[in-house]
Design an enzyme around this catalytic site. Structure first.
Site, mmCIF file in Angstrom:
data_model
loop_
_atom_site.group_PDB
_atom_site.id
_atom_site.type_symbol
_atom_site.label_atom_id
_atom_site.label_comp_id
_atom_site.label_asym_id
_atom_site.label_seq_id
_atom_site.Cartn_x
_atom_site.Cartn_y
_atom_site.Cartn_z
ATOM 1 N N ARG A 103 -26.543 -38.600 -3.384
ATOM 2 C CA ARG A 103 -27.334 -39.803 -3.157
ATOM 3 C C ARG A 103 -26.600 -40.802 -2.252
ATOM 4 O O ARG A 103 -27.199 -41.427 -1.374
ATOM 5 C CB ARG A 103 -27.623 -40.452 -4.515
ATOM 6 C CG ARG A 103 -28.499 -41.677 -4.474
ATOM 7 C CD ARG A 103 -28.416 -42.449 -5.783
ATOM 8 N NE ARG A 103 -28.429 -41.598 -6.950
ATOM 9 C CZ ARG A 103 -29.518 -41.260 -7.623
ATOM 10 N NH1 ARG A 103 -30.692 -41.717 -7.235
ATOM 11 N NH2 ARG A 103 -29.439 -40.488 -8.690
ATOM 12 N N CYS A 119 -53.676 -39.080 -10.595
ATOM 13 C CA CYS A 119 -54.442 -39.383 -11.805
ATOM 14 C C CYS A 119 -53.520 -39.677 -12.987
ATOM 15 O O CYS A 119 -53.563 -38.995 -14.019
ATOM 16 C CB CYS A 119 -55.375 -38.219 -12.126
ATOM 17 S SG CYS A 119 -56.596 -37.921 -10.831
#
Length: 432
Positions: free
Chosen positions: A292, A360
């Site tokens: 990262r 959703c």
């Protein structure tokens, strides 16, 4: 924007409200390649590789491929002199396709399959980090007659990095490593040394992800050196390597703390030297594994606004054409990001807004507390910085939404590293 802690090093704000990265306007990227799109600043990646190399001049810097890996990224890492950490046969396949040298690779994983281990042995991966007694036995059975696999024992040192529970790995009771406190790590060492087909070359630990407390890394280093001294006293051998893992924290929003490689290098190297002197041990070859910390800030994701609603609490609900399928981190860890309009100027102040995704799930929220122009509207472009790590690599096809492309920018040019997924790609795997 220049000097911002969350945007790529080459990011520049334009007078018309656009933003360029690597000399390329984000509006031009969206027009040519569509949205969502992951944009990756090659120069930023290379600068961070060099910063870690300077911080650990006598050690090894191994890029953690799980943060983001493709063939081009593997080539950049190789060219900058870093090693590569993989954790599956799939990541190894990408590295092999980029001709990354096996002697500069190591393999991790708490549940490496026989296929993973065979792939590592076949490619000549330099070190395998063992994570269980079963893995030791499996490697002894798989080891070729011509060469002994070089192993590190992944030790759980009992150090809490004080990060999110889902990415805490330095304490007992989670799935990674062999406990120092329980004696499991010491037993793993005994079992490896008892196998003539295996070669114990060092110890490994990893405290977790997004850790900004250097003291935690220093505590782990001291405990690991003390364990090396115990191995010497019990077995008469001193494994020559010490891998202190990665997990170095990155600020995802302006003002958030991150770890400076130079400071990290000074303190970790000093802690290891001091501990070794106290135990009368030779200093081991030190490895760190930034992932990262090398690629996160190099990435920017560009979305297009699909709709805008007004919530009862006064916030704008700004829905974009991506979401948790290209960035699951807010839903998984509560990760927080910034978002900004690109491509035009604001015409009337800003308002509190939530940038929400298309999926959703009520939890499909990319930025819950953004400040966006009050006149934000469908068709606008939003950019979310610091998205180079654990976005493409964790992306999914939820709702059968194709995954975005990854586009490298540098010196005014843009080229695809990973093309946009198509409906045909989705249907190719559907063989029923």
């Amino acid at each position: 924007m220049t000097g911002s802690g969350v945007w790529p090093a080459t990011a520049r704000e334009r007078p018309d409200g656009d933003v360029s990265v690597g000399g390329v306007r984000l509006t031009a990227v969206a027009q040519r390649f569509g949205t969502p799109a992951h944009v990756l600043d090659e120069e930023d990646v290379r600068r961070r590789c060099r910063a870690f190399r300077r911080a650990f001049p006598d050690g090894e810097v191994a890029y953690a491929g799980k943060a983001f890996l493709c063939r081009a990224m593997a080539r950049w890492i190789a060219e900058e002199g870093l090693s590569l950490d993989v954790c599956s046969a799939g990541e190894l396949a990408v590295a092999r396709a980029a001709r990354f040298p096996g002697e500069r690779m190591l393999m991790h994983g708490n549940a490496k399959t026989p296929e993973d281990l065979r792939a590592a042995l076949d490619h000549g991966v330099d070190r395998i980090v063992v994570d269980s007694f079963h893995e030791i036995a499996r490697l002894a059975a798989l080891a070729p007659d011509t060469a002994r696999p070089r192993l590190l024992v992944r030790v759980t040192p009992g150090v809490d990095g004080r990060t999110h529970a889902a990415v805490t790995t330095g304490t007992d009771g989670q799935k990674f490593g062999l406990s120092l406190a329980s004696g499991a790590a010491a037993e793993a060492v005994r079992r490896i040394l008892a196998q003539r087909r295996l070669d114990l070359v060092g110890l490994h630990c990893h405290l977790g992800s997004q850790i900004t407390d250097v003291d935690a890394f220093e505590r782990a280093a001291r405990r690991m050196v003390a364990f090396l001294a115990r191995i010497r006293d019990e077995h008469g051998v001193v494994p020559p390597r010490l891998d202190l893992g990665g997990g170095f924290g990155v600020g995802y929003r302006d003002g958030e703390p991150g770890l400076d490689p130079a400071t990290l290098g000074d303190r970790l190297r000093g802690a290891v030297r001091e501990a070794c002197a106290g135990h009368r041990l030779p200093a081991p070859l030190l490895t760190v594994e930034p992932g990262r910390a090398i690629v996160a800030r190099a990435g920017v994701t560009v979305y297009r606004v699909v709709s805008v609603k007004h919530a009862p609490d006064g916030r704008l609900l700004v829905a974009v054409d991506g979401g948790m399928s290209d960035n699951p981190r807010p839903g998984l860890y509560g990760a927080r990001y910034e978002a900004r309009l690109v491509g035009r100027r604001c015409l009337g102040g800003d308002r509190a807004a939530a940038v929400v995704g298309r999926h959703c799930e009520a939890g499909d929220v990319l930025v819950g507390d953004a400040r966006l122009p009050a006149d934000v509207r469908p068709g606008d472009l939003l950019a979310v910085p610091c998205t180079g790590a654990y976005h493409h690599s964790m992306a999914s096809n939820y709702n059968l939404v194709p995954r975005p492309p990854v586009l490298a920018v540098r010196d005014g040019g843009v080229r695809p590293l990973v093309r946009r997924e198509t409906f045909d790609d989705l249907l190719t795997r559907d063989v029923g």
